[in-house]
Write a protein that holds these residues in place. Structure first.
Motif, short mmCIF file in Angstrom:
data_model
loop_
_atom_site.label_atom_id
_atom_site.label_comp_id
_atom_site.label_asym_id
_atom_site.label_seq_id
_atom_site.Cartn_x
_atom_site.Cartn_y
_atom_site.Cartn_z
N MET A 1 16.95 10.21 -7.06
CA MET A 1 16.39 9.89 -8.34
C MET A 1 14.95 10.39 -8.36
SD MET A 1 15.43 6.14 -9.96
CE MET A 1 16.76 5.34 -9.24
N PRO A 2 14.55 11.15 -9.37
CA PRO A 2 13.17 11.61 -9.46
C PRO A 2 12.23 10.43 -9.70
CG PRO A 2 14.58 12.79 -10.98
CD PRO A 2 15.40 11.69 -10.40
N ALA A 3 11.12 10.44 -9.02
CA ALA A 3 10.13 9.37 -9.19
C ALA A 3 8.77 9.88 -8.74
CB ALA A 3 10.52 8.16 -8.35
N PRO A 4 7.69 9.24 -9.19
CA PRO A 4 6.36 9.65 -8.75
C PRO A 4 6.20 9.44 -7.25
CG PRO A 4 6.22 8.02 -10.53
CD PRO A 4 7.66 8.16 -10.15
N GLY A 5 5.52 10.34 -6.61
CA GLY A 5 5.31 10.24 -5.17
C GLY A 5 4.09 9.42 -4.79
N ALA A 6 3.23 9.09 -5.77
CA ALA A 6 1.98 8.39 -5.45
C ALA A 6 2.19 7.10 -4.67
CB ALA A 6 1.19 8.13 -6.73
N PRO A 7 3.15 6.23 -5.06
CA PRO A 7 3.31 4.99 -4.28
C PRO A 7 3.67 5.25 -2.82
CG PRO A 7 4.43 4.77 -6.38
CD PRO A 7 3.98 6.21 -6.25
N LEU A 8 4.44 6.29 -2.56
CA LEU A 8 4.80 6.61 -1.18
C LEU A 8 3.58 7.03 -0.38
CD1 LEU A 8 8.10 8.57 -1.79
CD2 LEU A 8 7.84 6.22 -1.02
N PHE A 9 2.73 7.87 -0.99
CA PHE A 9 1.52 8.32 -0.30
C PHE A 9 0.53 7.17 -0.12
CE2 PHE A 9 3.13 12.36 -2.01
CZ PHE A 9 3.21 13.06 -0.82
N GLN A 10 0.45 6.26 -1.12
CA GLN A 10 -0.44 5.11 -0.99
C GLN A 10 0.00 4.21 0.14
OE1 GLN A 10 -0.10 3.54 -4.92
NE2 GLN A 10 -1.65 4.90 -5.77
N ALA A 11 1.30 3.97 0.24
CA ALA A 11 1.82 3.12 1.32
C ALA A 11 1.62 3.79 2.68
CB ALA A 11 3.30 2.81 1.08
N ALA A 12 1.84 5.11 2.74
CA ALA A 12 1.71 5.83 4.01
C ALA A 12 0.26 5.84 4.50
CB ALA A 12 2.22 7.26 3.84
N ALA A 13 -0.69 5.87 3.57
CA ALA A 13 -2.10 5.94 3.95
C ALA A 13 -2.79 4.59 3.89
CB ALA A 13 -2.83 6.94 3.05
N ALA A 14 -2.04 3.51 3.71
CA ALA A 14 -2.64 2.18 3.52
C ALA A 14 -3.55 1.76 4.66
CB ALA A 14 -1.54 1.14 3.31
N ASN A 15 -3.21 2.13 5.89
CA ASN A 15 -4.04 1.73 7.03
C ASN A 15 -5.30 2.57 7.15
OD1 ASN A 15 -2.33 -0.30 7.82
ND2 ASN A 15 -1.15 1.01 9.18
N LEU A 16 -5.34 3.69 6.44
CA LEU A 16 -6.49 4.58 6.51
C LEU A 16 -7.46 4.39 5.35
CD1 LEU A 16 -4.49 7.79 7.45
CD2 LEU A 16 -5.62 6.20 9.01
N ASN A 17 -6.99 3.80 4.26
CA ASN A 17 -7.77 3.65 3.05
C ASN A 17 -7.99 2.17 2.75
OD1 ASN A 17 -8.87 3.64 0.51
ND2 ASN A 17 -7.19 4.73 -0.47
N PRO A 18 -9.22 1.64 2.93
CA PRO A 18 -9.45 0.22 2.68
C PRO A 18 -9.39 -0.18 1.21
CG PRO A 18 -11.49 1.32 3.30
CD PRO A 18 -10.39 2.33 3.44
N TRP A 19 -9.37 0.79 0.28
CA TRP A 19 -9.33 0.50 -1.15
C TRP A 19 -7.97 0.82 -1.76
CZ3 TRP A 19 -13.30 3.34 1.11
CH2 TRP A 19 -14.47 2.62 1.32
N THR A 20 -6.96 0.96 -0.93
CA THR A 20 -5.64 1.35 -1.40
C THR A 20 -5.03 0.30 -2.33
OG1 THR A 20 -3.40 1.96 -0.75
CG2 THR A 20 -4.51 0.38 0.65
N GLU A 21 -4.23 0.77 -3.28
CA GLU A 21 -3.51 -0.13 -4.18
C GLU A 21 -2.40 -0.86 -3.45
OE1 GLU A 21 -4.13 3.05 -4.68
OE2 GLU A 21 -5.11 3.29 -6.61
N ALA A 22 -2.01 -0.37 -2.27
CA ALA A 22 -0.93 -0.97 -1.50
C ALA A 22 -1.40 -2.15 -0.65
CB ALA A 22 -0.29 0.09 -0.60
N LYS A 23 -2.69 -2.42 -0.65
CA LYS A 23 -3.23 -3.51 0.17
C LYS A 23 -2.73 -4.86 -0.36
CE LYS A 23 -7.50 -5.45 1.89
NZ LYS A 23 -8.95 -5.38 1.91
N VAL A 24 -2.36 -5.72 0.54
CA VAL A 24 -1.91 -7.06 0.17
C VAL A 24 -3.13 -7.91 -0.15
CG1 VAL A 24 -0.75 -9.15 0.98
CG2 VAL A 24 0.15 -6.90 1.59
#
Length: 97
Positions: A1-24
Motif C-alpha cells: 500500500m502506498p504511504a508517506p515514508g516520513a513516519p518510518l524515517f522518524q521512527a528509524a532516527a528517533a534515537n538520534l534526533n531529540p526533537w523527533t515526532e516519534a518521541k514518547v
C-alpha cells in the motif's frame, strides 16, 4: 500500500534526533490509562524492555499497568490464544469507560 515514508524515517532516527515526532511524551497529565501487554516468551520486545517502558510511565498521574501473558511470544494478537490477550485488554478498558 502506498504511504508517506516520513513516519518510518522518524521512527528509524528517533534515537538520534531529540526533537523527533516519534518521541514518547512521558509526563503528559492528559493521557488516558495505559496497559502494557507483554508475552512471556517474547524475544523481540522482552519483559525487561516492556517493564522499562512501564517504569517510565508509572509515575504519571494517569493509570499505568503492565501484564505478562504466560506462554506467549511477540505475536500476541495473531497467534492462537489471541482471545486471552483481547479479553485482558477489554477488561482493562471496561474499568475506565
Amino acid at each position: 500500500m502506498p504511504a508517506p515514508g516520513a513516519p518510518l524515517f522518524q521512527a528509524a532516527a528517533a534515537n538520534l534526533n531529540p526533537w523527533t515526532e516519534a518521541k514518547v511524551g512521558t509526563g503528559n497529565p492528559d493521557r488516558g490509562p495505559l496497559l502494557i501487554i507483554s508475552g512471556e516468551k517474547d524475544h523481540t520486545v522482552p519483559w525487561a524492555i516492556a517493564n522499562a517502558s512501564y517504569k517510565q510511565q508509572k509515575d504519571d498521574q494517569a493509570i499505568t499497568e503492565i501484564v505478562e501473558i504466560r506462554g506467549r511470544g511477540h505475536a500476541l494478537t495473531i497467534d492462537s490464544g489471541w482471545r486471552e490477550v483481547a479479553d485482558t485488554a477489554l477488561e482493562f478498558v471496561k474499568r475506565f469507560v
